[in-house]
Design a protein around this motif. Sequence first.
Motif, PDB file in Angstrom:
ATOM      1  N   ILE A 168       9.491 -16.168  10.711  1.00 57.93           N
ATOM      2  CA  ILE A 168      10.898 -16.590  10.740  1.00 57.93           C
ATOM      3  C   ILE A 168      11.358 -17.003  12.135  1.00 57.93           C
ATOM      4  O   ILE A 168      12.535 -17.253  12.346  1.00 57.93           O
ATOM      5  N   GLY A 169      10.421 -17.082  13.072  1.00 62.23           N
ATOM      6  CA  GLY A 169      10.775 -17.652  14.373  1.00 62.23           C
ATOM      7  C   GLY A 169      11.383 -16.669  15.352  1.00 62.23           C
ATOM      8  O   GLY A 169      11.969 -17.062  16.356  1.00 62.23           O
ATOM      9  N   LEU A 170      11.273 -15.368  15.083  1.00 61.05           N
ATOM     10  CA  LEU A 170      11.819 -14.380  16.016  1.00 61.05           C
ATOM     11  C   LEU A 170      10.786 -14.004  17.078  1.00 61.05           C
ATOM     12  O   LEU A 170      11.083 -13.289  18.014  1.00 61.05           O
ATOM     13  N   ARG A 171       9.540 -14.470  16.868  1.00 62.69           N
ATOM     14  CA  ARG A 171       8.477 -14.061  17.768  1.00 62.69           C
ATOM     15  C   ARG A 171       7.605 -15.283  17.994  1.00 62.69           C
ATOM     16  O   ARG A 171       7.317 -16.008  17.031  1.00 62.69           O
ATOM     17  N   PRO A 172       7.206 -15.571  19.196  1.00 62.88           N
ATOM     18  CA  PRO A 172       6.393 -16.773  19.415  1.00 62.88           C
ATOM     19  C   PRO A 172       5.006 -16.633  18.788  1.00 62.88           C
ATOM     20  O   PRO A 172       4.406 -15.565  18.853  1.00 62.88           O
ATOM     21  N   ARG A 173       4.532 -17.685  18.162  1.00 64.57           N
ATOM     22  CA  ARG A 173       3.187 -17.651  17.580  1.00 64.57           C
ATOM     23  C   ARG A 173       2.305 -18.625  18.347  1.00 64.57           C
ATOM     24  O   ARG A 173       2.777 -19.643  18.844  1.00 64.57           O
ATOM     25  N   SER A 174       1.016 -18.288  18.400  1.00 68.68           N
ATOM     26  CA  SER A 174       0.111 -19.151  19.157  1.00 68.68           C
ATOM     27  C   SER A 174      -0.495 -20.220  18.263  1.00 68.68           C
ATOM     28  O   SER A 174      -0.936 -21.252  18.737  1.00 68.68           O
ATOM     29  N   SER A 175      -0.516 -19.972  16.964  1.00 72.04           N
ATOM     30  CA  SER A 175      -1.025 -20.999  16.062  1.00 72.04           C
ATOM     31  C   SER A 175      -0.509 -20.695  14.678  1.00 72.04           C
ATOM     32  O   SER A 175       0.051 -19.635  14.416  1.00 72.04           O
TER      33      SER A 175
ATOM     34  N   VAL B 222       6.873 -27.124   7.379  1.00 68.18           N
ATOM     35  CA  VAL B 222       8.188 -26.982   7.992  1.00 68.18           C
ATOM     36  C   VAL B 222       8.029 -26.390   9.384  1.00 68.18           C
ATOM     37  O   VAL B 222       7.030 -25.731   9.666  1.00 68.18           O
ATOM     38  N   VAL B 223       9.002 -26.674  10.234  1.00 66.43           N
ATOM     39  CA  VAL B 223       9.002 -26.106  11.585  1.00 66.43           C
ATOM     40  C   VAL B 223      10.075 -25.026  11.629  1.00 66.43           C
ATOM     41  O   VAL B 223      11.241 -25.292  11.360  1.00 66.43           O
ATOM     42  N   ILE B 224       9.668 -23.811  11.922  1.00 68.38           N
ATOM     43  CA  ILE B 224      10.633 -22.710  12.031  1.00 68.38           C
ATOM     44  C   ILE B 224      10.501 -22.104  13.414  1.00 68.38           C
ATOM     45  O   ILE B 224       9.526 -21.429  13.711  1.00 68.38           O
ATOM     46  N   ASP B 225      11.482 -22.395  14.263  1.00 66.84           N
ATOM     47  CA  ASP B 225      11.429 -21.877  15.631  1.00 66.84           C
ATOM     48  C   ASP B 225      12.447 -20.788  15.881  1.00 66.84           C
ATOM     49  O   ASP B 225      12.405 -20.112  16.902  1.00 66.84           O
ATOM     50  N   ASN B 226      13.400 -20.655  14.989  1.00 63.71           N
ATOM     51  CA  ASN B 226      14.366 -19.574  15.144  1.00 63.71           C
ATOM     52  C   ASN B 226      14.938 -19.225  13.779  1.00 63.71           C
ATOM     53  O   ASN B 226      14.633 -19.888  12.772  1.00 63.71           O
ATOM     54  N   LEU B 227      15.768 -18.194  13.773  1.00 66.47           N
ATOM     55  CA  LEU B 227      16.291 -17.706  12.491  1.00 66.47           C
ATOM     56  C   LEU B 227      17.107 -18.765  11.764  1.00 66.47           C
ATOM     57  O   LEU B 227      17.170 -18.783  10.548  1.00 66.47           O
ATOM     58  N   ARG B 228      17.734 -19.647  12.542  1.00 65.37           N
ATOM     59  CA  ARG B 228      18.520 -20.697  11.909  1.00 65.37           C
ATOM     60  C   ARG B 228      17.640 -21.620  11.091  1.00 65.37           C
ATOM     61  O   ARG B 228      17.965 -21.991   9.967  1.00 65.37           O
ATOM     62  N   ASP B 229      16.490 -21.997  11.702  1.00 65.92           N
ATOM     63  CA  ASP B 229      15.533 -22.834  10.971  1.00 65.92           C
ATOM     64  C   ASP B 229      15.099 -22.117   9.707  1.00 65.92           C
ATOM     65  O   ASP B 229      14.997 -22.712   8.628  1.00 65.92           O
ATOM     66  N   ALA B 230      14.802 -20.819   9.851  1.00 65.95           N
ATOM     67  CA  ALA B 230      14.356 -20.047   8.696  1.00 65.95           C
ATOM     68  C   ALA B 230      15.421 -20.081   7.604  1.00 65.95           C
ATOM     69  O   ALA B 230      15.118 -20.292   6.421  1.00 65.95           O
TER      70      ALA B 230
ATOM     71  N   GLU C 295      23.450  -7.057  21.055  1.00 59.57           N
ATOM     72  CA  GLU C 295      22.802  -8.350  21.195  1.00 59.57           C
ATOM     73  C   GLU C 295      21.653  -8.521  20.222  1.00 59.57           C
ATOM     74  O   GLU C 295      21.414  -9.600  19.700  1.00 59.57           O
ATOM     75  N   GLN C 296      20.960  -7.424  19.978  1.00 57.17           N
ATOM     76  CA  GLN C 296      19.801  -7.469  19.089  1.00 57.17           C
ATOM     77  C   GLN C 296      20.236  -7.839  17.672  1.00 57.17           C
ATOM     78  O   GLN C 296      19.648  -8.692  17.022  1.00 57.17           O
ATOM     79  N   VAL C 297      21.300  -7.192  17.205  1.00 56.30           N
ATOM     80  CA  VAL C 297      21.810  -7.497  15.868  1.00 56.30           C
ATOM     81  C   VAL C 297      22.232  -8.964  15.809  1.00 56.30           C
ATOM     82  O   VAL C 297      21.938  -9.669  14.838  1.00 56.30           O
ATOM     83  N   ALA C 298      22.880  -9.426  16.867  1.00 52.38           N
ATOM     84  CA  ALA C 298      23.306 -10.825  16.897  1.00 52.38           C
ATOM     85  C   ALA C 298      22.099 -11.744  16.780  1.00 52.38           C
ATOM     86  O   ALA C 298      22.108 -12.715  16.028  1.00 52.38           O
ATOM     87  N   ARG C 299      21.046 -11.416  17.508  1.00 54.68           N
ATOM     88  CA  ARG C 299      19.845 -12.250  17.490  1.00 54.68           C
ATOM     89  C   ARG C 299      19.251 -12.266  16.084  1.00 54.68           C
ATOM     90  O   ARG C 299      18.828 -13.304  15.597  1.00 54.68           O
ATOM     91  N   TYR C 300      19.254 -11.112  15.434  1.00 60.34           N
ATOM     92  CA  TYR C 300      18.699 -11.023  14.078  1.00 60.34           C
ATOM     93  C   TYR C 300      19.663 -11.610  13.052  1.00 60.34           C
ATOM     94  O   TYR C 300      19.346 -11.646  11.875  1.00 60.34           O
ATOM     95  N   SER C 301      20.854 -12.016  13.490  1.00 61.81           N
ATOM     96  CA  SER C 301      21.790 -12.634  12.566  1.00 61.81           C
ATOM     97  C   SER C 301      21.881 -14.126  12.827  1.00 61.81           C
ATOM     98  O   SER C 301      22.901 -14.753  12.595  1.00 61.81           O
ATOM     99  N   ALA C 302      20.808 -14.693  13.338  1.00 59.39           N
ATOM    100  CA  ALA C 302      20.693 -16.139  13.528  1.00 59.39           C
ATOM    101  C   ALA C 302      21.757 -16.689  14.475  1.00 59.39           C
ATOM    102  O   ALA C 302      22.210 -17.813  14.332  1.00 59.39           O
ATOM    103  N   ILE C 303      22.181 -15.880  15.459  1.00 56.07           N
ATOM    104  CA  ILE C 303      23.155 -16.352  16.447  1.00 56.07           C
ATOM    105  C   ILE C 303      22.405 -16.785  17.707  1.00 56.07           C
ATOM    106  O   ILE C 303      21.512 -16.071  18.165  1.00 56.07           O
TER     107      ILE C 303
END
Lengths: 517, 322, 336
Positions: free
Chosen positions: A314-321, A331-339, C215-223
């Motif tokens: 879901i893009g919360l952690r960097p992946r190497s591959s 699909v490209v998922i780089d952050n939670l918004r993308d997810a 901040e952590q909760v915010a990050r996990y809430s797609a902010i």
Amino acid sequence: MKNAAKNAAEPVVSGQLRLSARQICKSFGAAQVLFDVPIDLYAGEVHALLGENGAGKSTLVKILSGYHAPDSGEIVLDGSPVSFDSSEDGEARGIILIHQELNLADQLTVEENIFLGREMTRGWFLDKAAMRDEAARLLAGLQCDIDPCTRIRDLPVSDRQMVEIAKALSKQADILILDEPTAVLTGREVDILFDQIRRLRERGVAILYISHKLDEIKAIADRVTVLRDGSHITTQAVAGLEKDDMARLMVGRDIAQMFPDQIADPSAPVVLSVRNLSVPGQVYDAGFDLRRGEVLGFAGIVGAGRTALMEAIIGLRPRSSGAILRDGQPVVIDNLRDAGRCGIAYLTKDRKGSGLLLNMEMRPNLTLLALDRFGRFLLNRKAEDAALEKAIAAFDIRAADRTTKVGDFSGGNQQKLLLAKVMECNPDIVIIDEPTRGIDIGTKSQIYHFIGDLTAQGKSVILLSSEMTEMLGLSDRIIVMAAGRITGILDGEDRTEHQIMRHATGISDNQGVSVHG
Amino acid sequence: MTIKSKFLPGILGAACAVALGFAATAAQAQEKIKIGVSIPAATHGWAGGLNWHAGEAEKRLEAAYPNLDIIIVTANGATEQANDLEDLVSVQNIDALVVLPFESDPLTVPVQQVKQAGKFVTVVDRGLSLPGIEDVYVAGNNPELGRVSGEYIKGRLDGKGKIVILRGIPTVIDEERVEGFLAEIEGTDIEVLDMKHANWNRDDGFEVMQDFLSRFPQIDAVWAQDDDIALGVIEAVNQADRADEMFIVGGAGMKDIIKRVMDGDALVPIDVLYPPSMIATAMDITALKFVSNGAVEGRYILGATVVTQENASNFYFPDSPF
Amino acid sequence: MGNSGRSAGRTAAGRFIDFKAMGPFMALVALFVLGALINDAFLSSGNLSNIFTRSAFIGIIAVGATFVITAGGIDLSVGSMAAFISGAMIVVMNTLIATLGAGVETVLLGIAVSVVLGVAAGAINGLVTTRGKIEAFIVTLGTMGIYRSLVTYMADGGTLSLDFAIRDTYRPLYYGDILGIPVPVVVFFAVAVGGYVLLNMTPFGRKCFAIGSNEQVARYSAIHVDRIKTLTYVIQGLCVSIATIIYVPRLGSASSSTGVLWELEAIAAVIIGGTMLKGGYGRIWGTVIGAIMLTTIGNILNLTDVISNYLNGAVQGLIIIVAVLLQRGDWRRKKN
């Protein structure tokens, strides 16, 4: 029932009555949480305190250990009435409560934590060597291999629990209250803890053990006191009780069906595919397929890389591959918004640390993830309130009133709110990490049925859990991970505890199984 | 040198270079007289003027006397200034020091050490706490500034009227000025309605004066004591539209105020000098010690000159920041 | 959360009067009563107008600070930033008079420069904090020194004065009034309303609360935590620039002593108003009241000679602490 309770109040072991409470009442504001509750604690017994979330267990033990004063009622210690001014007062008399949320200073070392506030000194200076030796001795007694010089933040949660216990022992506790000590422990660690509890019992320590895990109570407790809605239901010897009996006493009704019926269609289309995903140092070359309407379980011991894998997806952690395909399309998922745009939502296992804003009420928590749906420039309060109304009904969230801060909620209600929060963004795929940690059996069953409802609506669920019954009861297929790799995919009859453990501990030799289960 | 280092090991060459470098510096120092000037950094208007005048004096003196080398260092606090003094002696090897101490007490011993190192010491404005350290003392006259201001106000009001006083930052300087002023108007029918600290700051001057104007229906004169305060007072009086009722006496000699005096502004009829150019005076005197055969040791107290429309052009430096 | 057990014991009666919301307002009312008792002139329209007008600078800056602090940050550079922007505006306008003349265009260009500088300075604070992962305290302590030095440098250590030719054009922005209300008060009110809407009624404001509380909760809430935090500093910079625009025509000058300690006054106004210094909870109206309170204390002290001048600071400090005590209200329920 009450008569039976009185008869069974006799101790199972032949110790001495240490601590007893009579007619304890307690209210917070307008809400009364304890009604005339009695409890007895004998030397050399393990006394379990059982009840759903909100039954009043934590309040009762906080009263027994001096954190709260009772509104009325009497506490008798070794035959004489006592009233504690504070928890320090309770500790001075040998009563120590180990909290569910461990109270350790993250930045300090194990040794510094154990002796915090009562450091050993030589002259004007700290006697570090003596403290280190004593800490090592205490930890060795717990068969626990922790270096006293490690910082707490570098320890896994299970080790922190051991440090708490070592700290309590160093205070010469002879009445030890453990508030859900196994909530964050793995199976092996639970065994070690139980060994230690038994040893303490032999030493004549009185132990009050709070849990809602019925297996554990069966395994460790001599007697059990059940609370429901702030009232004492019964106190009985554990020996004569079956798990079903305990569940019924606790919930007050039969739990007809713990898990929903499984309805996954094995030929349903694949909605999410992950290929060759790696996270440096944590996940190696992982890949799997998720079908529409299925619950896909991920099993493994702590540190197997399951959470890292999900956070990488879901893009919360960097992946190497690695590649991610949604309905067959890359699909490209780089952050939670993308997810979120891909219809994937993630329910964290750390509901207090990264799930909910504990100092806020329900409304802002509920809508935080899907905030943009509630107005581009101005937030639509009415829509938010309507959503809250709906979520409270749909997820059966029981809060006294809507201005209550979420931090004051029981774990079960927090978990339901977290689930509601994630569902606000209406995902097709929900990744749920430890959905029922620290939650009572009634709420657990509810949450299982919510998950069942999701799949019935055609959504797909990825379930991460360290509770075997839940893993087996919910999942259509189970992927097992060990040391960052997928070591097995279990389907149909293979879904057994034995098979999971085999793959999780790396006994099976078919490493790097094929991706398509 | 380059030829040598081709033959000698590199390390020896480097050592030679360093040694020769020192010799060169020492030789230069013998030819040139070094005067160190240590003053507070330009953190407020008056100090800004001080820095400007010091810089101008450096250019002028170095042009007039080619064998003079003037080194100006500025400090943001007493501790920093003490460090500067050590550096001037040990690194720059000065022959004379001109110092305007940040504070009297903490800098007394550091300046004493400069003196004990055999340097000629000129102290400006703020006297040291121990007597007999400095060779030359140059200062404005704070009690006299207060007295002259009182004298003017007394005369203008015919010994009768209501005035308000805006004080500076609570310090010895402020005390001396106010005491001088009050002593001068003693025995007259001039009533001091109130005194408040405006901290030698324009914004504070503006706000304190606004409140005085709300509070007192009649004010005949304002003693602002300082030109920064005076500027704030002028705006407040104009805002309240009460400029006809009173006049303002500032102090120091800021160019904006001098300009108003020169232009005959009725609200600001005079200014009383406490000039930041006193640093230039001190530098001139110190330089004379080395370039003339006249005796210069002693105390130089500058008068608190009254600037009027007639003589204002003599004190107007449009290029100065103050 | 460590004290959740104890604080859970708040009573229904405690909710009846919401001390948290009313505390600062009650303290202000008490101050006004005190002022009226001390001097009749206190309640005169001229004096009240002075109080509100003076509150405008700190108040507008404090509205910006409310955003920064709510989102868990801090900005120590605002006072120096105000001095620097004032200086830059004066230099630009003085230069433009030669080409554009002393008309409205010159003033408008000066204002534009102020806005650009404010936004840029805020963006620098925000980006260095978030991208550089450095504590805001250190970053803004650094920029505080930088801006202060820059204005000293521009003024050669002295004072930058606005050319008298342009003063009459620019003057009404401080001394003028709209329907009898001084312009700075109108601007202050507008900024406060805008700030209130942004902080309490928009997704952006909600995200500030979320980031400040966890901040952590915010990050996990797609902010986008970094983006929102940077924006709070930009808003702060914009507020400083607005405050500067109405400050410059007052005295028409800027020097190295302009805006000294404004950052602390702004932070004090924010905290008196009920915003949590550790973030997660912010109240714009509280901030407005806090700013007015600070000015009123100074005003009252100027209107009386009962208290020694040397004790002004002590009185101010005491009132600030009492106001915050009132507002936190926890002293009412020490034990169950």
